[in-house]
Design a protein around this motif. Sequence first.
Motif, PDB file in Angstrom:
ATOM      1  N   LEU A 112      -3.954   9.372   5.069  1.00 29.29           N
ATOM      2  CA  LEU A 112      -2.870   9.895   5.543  1.00 29.29           C
ATOM      3  C   LEU A 112      -1.411   9.461   4.694  1.00 29.29           C
ATOM      4  CD1 LEU A 112      -5.088   8.857   8.111  1.00 29.29           C
ATOM      5  CD2 LEU A 112      -3.465   9.531   9.149  1.00 29.29           C
ATOM      6  N   ASP A 113      -0.387  10.036   4.999  1.00 34.10           N
ATOM      7  CA  ASP A 113       0.900   9.372   4.371  1.00 34.10           C
ATOM      8  C   ASP A 113       2.331   8.473   4.804  1.00 34.10           C
ATOM      9  OD1 ASP A 113       2.940  11.651   3.422  1.00 34.10           O
ATOM     10  OD2 ASP A 113       0.732  12.691   3.845  1.00 34.10           O
ATOM     11  N   TYR A 114       2.614   8.052   4.441  1.00 29.92           N
ATOM     12  CA  TYR A 114       4.235   7.505   4.928  1.00 29.92           C
ATOM     13  C   TYR A 114       4.331   7.950   3.988  1.00 29.92           C
ATOM     14  CZ  TYR A 114       7.754   5.220   7.463  1.00 29.92           C
ATOM     15  OH  TYR A 114       9.380   4.860   7.913  1.00 29.92           O
ATOM     16  N   LEU A 143      -6.724  16.006   3.463  1.00 31.59           N
ATOM     17  CA  LEU A 143      -5.380  14.835   3.967  1.00 31.59           C
ATOM     18  C   LEU A 143      -4.784  15.577   4.744  1.00 31.59           C
ATOM     19  CD1 LEU A 143      -3.063  13.387   3.065  1.00 31.59           C
ATOM     20  CD2 LEU A 143      -2.005  15.279   1.916  1.00 31.59           C
ATOM     21  N   GLY A 146       0.280  13.134   8.547  1.00 25.25           N
ATOM     22  CA  GLY A 146       1.173  11.793   7.195  1.00 25.25           C
ATOM     23  C   GLY A 146       2.553  11.568   8.405  1.00 25.25           C
ATOM     24  N   GLY A 164       0.090   4.619   2.091  1.00 22.49           N
ATOM     25  CA  GLY A 164      -1.351   5.794   2.502  1.00 22.49           C
ATOM     26  C   GLY A 164      -2.238   4.706   2.924  1.00 22.49           C
TER      27      GLY A 164
END
Length: 357
Positions: A112-114, A143, A146, A164
């Motif tokens: 997951l991303d920010y 993925l 996010g 991340g």
Amino acid sequence: MSDDTQNGQNGLSYAQAGVDIDAGNALVEAIKPAVKSTKRAGSDSEIGGFGGLFDLRAAGFKDPILVAANDGVGTKLKIAIEADCHDKVGIDLVAMCVNDLIVQGAEPLFFLDYFATGKLDVEQGKNIIEGIAEGCRQAGAALIGGETAEMPGMYSGGDYDLAGFAVGAAERGSLLPTELAAGDVILGLGSSGVHSNGFSLVRKIVEMEKISWQAPAPFAPNTSLGEALLEPTRIYVKSVLAAIKETGAVKALAHITGGGFVENIPRVLPDHLAASVDLGAVNPPPVFAWLQKAGGIEELEMLRTFNCGVGMVVVVAKDAKDQVLEVFKANGENAFELGQLVERDGDAVLFEGNLGL
């Protein structure tokens, strides 16, 4: 309260405060193909829910231990912003997380991303997240979600930040490191360049040298300086998993990130052992010779700041060395013997020879 205000004619909107909900929705639609391309066993490729789902049983695990890691890209992002090149830093984001998972013998499962910015640019955001998806494909991770945060007043001048979060798993009893002994061999896996550490020093040197990001790189004249320094962090997941599964001989791994050899190798060593490292075995990419010369950096400072050409260290029993090297080379790694473990009598990392920068 006036009638106009009550009727909303003079009322403020979120967009007037600097947050564009429509742009956020457009970005979600733009990245759906990239996200879907990362689907793997156990994952759901749909995004937009409140949380991402992952099925460990569908991924083939029977009695798993979960391993989690999070990281960012650091001030390498400043080069991406100033050089207006955003398609590679997403790979770095994934690499910094999944390379930390694999050193414990865990297979990366999902990511997951920010992504936080002052003003959301849909095309820029799409490039960044497509890079994240590429990193996930290289790591075999899905993925699954996010967050994109548009925060005017927190970030300015086109600045943004990335963080991340990766989760992996290993069957119970298979985590690394295992028992190490004096005489075990240390292998090195070559890096693709500076990776994602030491960029505050890199940027200071570029400032001192007064070179623009668009100018030819002194160490790679056919490439602009910005593009050369933005070469992504190498992702070692698939080759390391192959070595673990095909040989059963990998005893320990160390991801060479911030702190270089000096700080990272001791993290996997017991108190009674030290790593004897032959610097003459390393063939550093040209960027490191340029950084050392331009910055007048002492070799020990190089070794505690940068990876200096070794992105991952692998410890194996002496009699398994050739077999493990063969698997790494078959999987595209520049793998070489780097040293051995010895009884500790002082420092945890001992250096022989020099880098030859």
